[in-house]
Design a protein around this motif. Structure first.
Motif, PDB file in Angstrom:
ATOM      1  N   HIS A   1     -14.409  25.241  24.176  1.00 20.16           N
ATOM      2  CA  HIS A   1     -14.454  26.611  24.697  1.00 20.16           C
ATOM      3  C   HIS A   1     -14.823  26.636  26.178  1.00 20.16           C
ATOM      4  O   HIS A   1     -14.173  27.316  26.990  1.00 20.16           O
ATOM      5  N   LEU A   2     -15.848  25.876  26.556  1.00 22.06           N
ATOM      6  CA  LEU A   2     -16.303  25.895  27.948  1.00 22.06           C
ATOM      7  C   LEU A   2     -15.289  25.242  28.892  1.00 22.06           C
ATOM      8  O   LEU A   2     -15.099  25.696  30.028  1.00 22.06           O
ATOM      9  N   VAL A   3     -14.645  24.177  28.438  1.00 24.11           N
ATOM     10  CA  VAL A   3     -13.590  23.551  29.247  1.00 24.11           C
ATOM     11  C   VAL A   3     -12.446  24.535  29.449  1.00 24.11           C
ATOM     12  O   VAL A   3     -11.899  24.663  30.560  1.00 24.11           O
ATOM     13  N   ALA A   4     -12.080  25.234  28.398  1.00 25.47           N
ATOM     14  CA  ALA A   4     -10.997  26.216  28.500  1.00 25.47           C
ATOM     15  C   ALA A   4     -11.345  27.349  29.454  1.00 25.47           C
ATOM     16  O   ALA A   4     -10.447  27.971  30.045  1.00 25.47           O
ATOM     17  N   ARG A   5     -12.654  27.604  29.629  1.00 22.30           N
ATOM     18  CA  ARG A   5     -13.091  28.646  30.562  1.00 22.30           C
ATOM     19  C   ARG A   5     -13.109  28.149  32.008  1.00 22.30           C
ATOM     20  O   ARG A   5     -13.459  28.885  32.926  1.00 22.30           O
ATOM     21  N   GLY A   6     -12.776  26.879  32.218  1.00 26.56           N
ATOM     22  CA  GLY A   6     -12.663  26.344  33.566  1.00 26.56           C
ATOM     23  C   GLY A   6     -13.914  25.714  34.131  1.00 26.56           C
ATOM     24  O   GLY A   6     -13.978  25.438  35.336  1.00 26.56           O
ATOM     25  N   HIS A   7     -14.893  25.411  33.300  1.00 23.66           N
ATOM     26  CA  HIS A   7     -16.127  24.800  33.791  1.00 23.66           C
ATOM     27  C   HIS A   7     -15.943  23.302  34.039  1.00 23.66           C
ATOM     28  O   HIS A   7     -15.128  22.636  33.386  1.00 23.66           O
ATOM     29  N   HIS A   8     -16.731  22.771  35.011  1.00 21.43           N
ATOM     30  CA  HIS A   8     -16.673  21.349  35.348  1.00 21.43           C
ATOM     31  C   HIS A   8     -18.050  20.676  35.327  1.00 21.43           C
ATOM     32  O   HIS A   8     -18.131  19.462  35.299  1.00 21.43           O
ATOM     33  N   ARG A   9     -19.114  21.467  35.370  1.00 21.19           N
ATOM     34  CA  ARG A   9     -20.463  20.901  35.358  1.00 21.19           C
ATOM     35  C   ARG A   9     -21.206  21.440  34.127  1.00 21.19           C
ATOM     36  O   ARG A   9     -21.449  22.639  34.030  1.00 21.19           O
ATOM     37  N   PHE A  10     -21.546  20.521  33.231  1.00 25.59           N
ATOM     38  CA  PHE A  10     -22.061  20.910  31.916  1.00 25.59           C
ATOM     39  C   PHE A  10     -23.471  20.382  31.689  1.00 25.59           C
ATOM     40  O   PHE A  10     -23.879  19.379  32.275  1.00 25.59           O
TER      41      PHE A  10
ATOM     42  N   ILE B   1     -23.717  30.430  28.992  1.00 28.39           N
ATOM     43  CA  ILE B   1     -24.717  29.941  28.031  1.00 28.39           C
ATOM     44  C   ILE B   1     -24.190  30.160  26.615  1.00 28.39           C
ATOM     45  O   ILE B   1     -23.737  31.263  26.276  1.00 28.39           O
ATOM     46  N   VAL B   2     -24.277  29.105  25.820  1.00 28.07           N
ATOM     47  CA  VAL B   2     -23.822  29.168  24.429  1.00 28.07           C
ATOM     48  C   VAL B   2     -24.940  28.645  23.531  1.00 28.07           C
ATOM     49  O   VAL B   2     -25.565  27.621  23.829  1.00 28.07           O
ATOM     50  N   GLY B   3     -25.180  29.343  22.425  1.00 30.29           N
ATOM     51  CA  GLY B   3     -26.207  28.935  21.471  1.00 30.29           C
ATOM     52  C   GLY B   3     -25.615  28.406  20.178  1.00 30.29           C
ATOM     53  O   GLY B   3     -24.437  28.055  20.109  1.00 30.29           O
ATOM     54  N   PHE B   4     -26.461  28.390  19.151  1.00 28.53           N
ATOM     55  CA  PHE B   4     -26.040  27.864  17.845  1.00 28.53           C
ATOM     56  C   PHE B   4     -26.857  28.548  16.762  1.00 28.53           C
ATOM     57  O   PHE B   4     -28.075  28.574  16.831  1.00 28.53           O
ATOM     58  N   ASP B   5     -26.212  29.117  15.782  1.00 29.65           N
ATOM     59  CA  ASP B   5     -26.778  29.743  14.573  1.00 29.65           C
ATOM     60  C   ASP B   5     -26.160  31.113  14.307  1.00 29.65           C
ATOM     61  O   ASP B   5     -25.733  31.407  13.222  1.00 29.65           O
ATOM     62  N   ASP B   6     -26.155  32.002  15.339  1.00 32.92           N
ATOM     63  CA  ASP B   6     -25.686  33.384  15.224  1.00 32.92           C
ATOM     64  C   ASP B   6     -26.578  34.213  14.312  1.00 32.92           C
ATOM     65  O   ASP B   6     -26.140  34.738  13.289  1.00 32.92           O
TER      66      ASP B   6
ATOM     67  N   LEU C   1     -16.956  29.696  16.117  1.00 35.40           N
ATOM     68  CA  LEU C   1     -17.461  30.061  17.439  1.00 35.40           C
ATOM     69  C   LEU C   1     -17.338  31.580  17.604  1.00 35.40           C
ATOM     70  O   LEU C   1     -16.243  32.144  17.469  1.00 35.40           O
ATOM     71  N   ILE C   2     -18.435  32.233  17.914  1.00 36.84           N
ATOM     72  CA  ILE C   2     -18.464  33.681  18.094  1.00 36.84           C
ATOM     73  C   ILE C   2     -18.539  33.987  19.585  1.00 36.84           C
ATOM     74  O   ILE C   2     -19.528  33.654  20.258  1.00 36.84           O
ATOM     75  N   LEU C   3     -17.501  34.571  20.116  1.00 32.10           N
ATOM     76  CA  LEU C   3     -17.418  34.839  21.551  1.00 32.10           C
ATOM     77  C   LEU C   3     -18.076  36.165  21.892  1.00 32.10           C
ATOM     78  O   LEU C   3     -17.730  37.218  21.338  1.00 32.10           O
ATOM     79  N   ARG C   4     -19.052  36.107  22.805  1.00 30.65           N
ATOM     80  CA  ARG C   4     -19.705  37.317  23.289  1.00 30.65           C
ATOM     81  C   ARG C   4     -19.801  37.244  24.810  1.00 30.65           C
ATOM     82  O   ARG C   4     -19.024  36.550  25.452  1.00 30.65           O
ATOM     83  N   GLY C   5     -20.760  37.941  25.378  1.00 28.21           N
ATOM     84  CA  GLY C   5     -20.759  38.144  26.813  1.00 28.21           C
ATOM     85  C   GLY C   5     -21.395  37.087  27.674  1.00 28.21           C
ATOM     86  O   GLY C   5     -21.427  37.243  28.905  1.00 28.21           O
ATOM     87  N   THR C   6     -21.908  35.985  27.111  1.00 23.53           N
ATOM     88  CA  THR C   6     -22.604  35.001  27.942  1.00 23.53           C
ATOM     89  C   THR C   6     -21.723  33.815  28.327  1.00 23.53           C
ATOM     90  O   THR C   6     -22.200  32.876  28.947  1.00 23.53           O
ATOM     91  N   SER C   7     -20.432  33.861  27.949  1.00 23.80           N
ATOM     92  CA  SER C   7     -19.550  32.751  28.350  1.00 23.80           C
ATOM     93  C   SER C   7     -18.170  33.272  28.744  1.00 23.80           C
ATOM     94  O   SER C   7     -17.251  32.493  28.934  1.00 23.80           O
TER      95      SER C   7
END
Length: 332
Positions: free
Chosen positions: A172-181, A275-280, A326-332
């Protein structure tokens, strides 16, 4: 020397006749659930020792299941417990809870000290790893046991693939164009087992590497469980000049600390850092947090159902795998 307790003592304490005590222990279907419960409570209170097979028959009528879990420390575990309780109530099971403060240990101290012989029909261990000694004790006691969120050879389990969850986040983060993780996880007290956080990191790291973005050790942080410790760790990560533009936290609680750190540093989310978390859980929903959804209540229900199957028909060990989303919301 104190005299041994007798069936007469049990009858007196339970407020029933001697014949009723005998029926409750030897022909439990011929007495009411409430009567069986009174008799067994008196047996436990007095330390009366009838024939083991009689107690087993009676306890099957009552249905007493122990649950060991760090449910007061982790919201996700409390939700698994809700699933266990719901399933247990549908099958007239008495649930006995034992709280463990942390899941970051090699094993639960409770498993080495719990007086479970003759007092429980079965056991569910939630989000606590077993070590060899604990596994051997449970096996020697022949206590039917189901593990949730962890594995051990020879034990039934209900779990998800944490490494798959890490991969979902990385893709998901790669698809959003990020390079530094970066990655933020909970510190363990022992490295003698592979924790869910480590498995999530492994999947995250592997997927990033395959996409051409190896994860630097400098961008991996482990901290104590809690928003405060996560805030400090994330603030350090985000304070460097070339700070990560994406943080994967191994729980929603740690992600909340990272989100607080980003706001404290004046970084826009997700423009300055995703920012991405885990659990929901409820926290993720309240914070509009992108996260990996675990089937928490479902895992509790599945574990109870599997334990009941064990009690009725002992047999082959089963490992039940549940899916992630994966639940997409406003932090990514």
């Amino acid at each position: 020397m104190p005299r041994s307790k007798t069936i007469y003592d049990v009858a007196t304490l339970a407020g029933v006749s001697i014949s009723t005590v005998s029926l409750a222990l030897n022909a439990p279907t011929r007495v009411s659930t409430e009567t069986r419960r009174k008799v067994l409570e008196a047996v436990d209170a007095l330390g009366f020792v009838p024939k083991p097979e009689a107690v087993a028959r009676a306890r099957r009528g009552v249905g007493r299941v122990g649950v060991i879990a760090p449910y007061t420390s982790y919201p996700s575990v409390a939700r698994r417990l809700n699933g266990i309780l719901h399933a247990g109530s549908q099958h007239e099971q008495e649930i006995v809870l034992f709280d463990q403060e942390s899941a970051a240990q090699t094993t639960s101290p409770l498993l080495s000290s719990l007086p479970i012989t003759g007092r429980l029909d079965g056991l569910i261990v939630v989000s606590l790893p077993l070590d060899e000694a604990a596994a051997r004790r449970l096996t020697d006691l022949r206590l039917p046991t189901v593990l949730i969120d962890t594995h051990y050879s020879g034990f039934d389990s209900v779990s998800t693939s944490d490494s798959t969850g890490g991969r979902l986040v990385a893709e998901h983060l790669v698809a959003r164009g990020h390079h530094r993780f970066s990655f933020l996880g909970e510190t363990q007290q022992s490295l003698l087992y592979v924790s869910p956080a480590q498995q999530r990191l492994a999947g995250y790291r592997a997927a990033l590497s395959e996409a051409g973005y190896p994860l630097s050790e400098n961008n991996v942080r482990f901290t104590a469980h809690g928003i405060g410790p996560a805030f400090e760790a994330a603030r350090h990560l985000l304070s460097i000049e070339q700070h990560p533009t994406a943080i994967f936290a191994s729980s929603d609680t740690l992600a909340a600390g990272a989100l607080k750190a980003a706001h404290d540093l004046g970084l826009a989310v997700p423009g300055g850092v995703a920012i991405v978390g885990f659990d929901d859980g409820e926290l993720a929903e309240a914070l509009n947090l992108t996260t990996v959804r675990q089937p928490l209540e479902e895992s509790g229900r599945a574990a109870m159902e599997r334990l009941l199957q064990q009690l009725d028909q002992p047999g082959t060990v089963r490992e039940v795998a549940l899916g992630l989303e994966l639940i997409l919301r406003g932090t990514s």
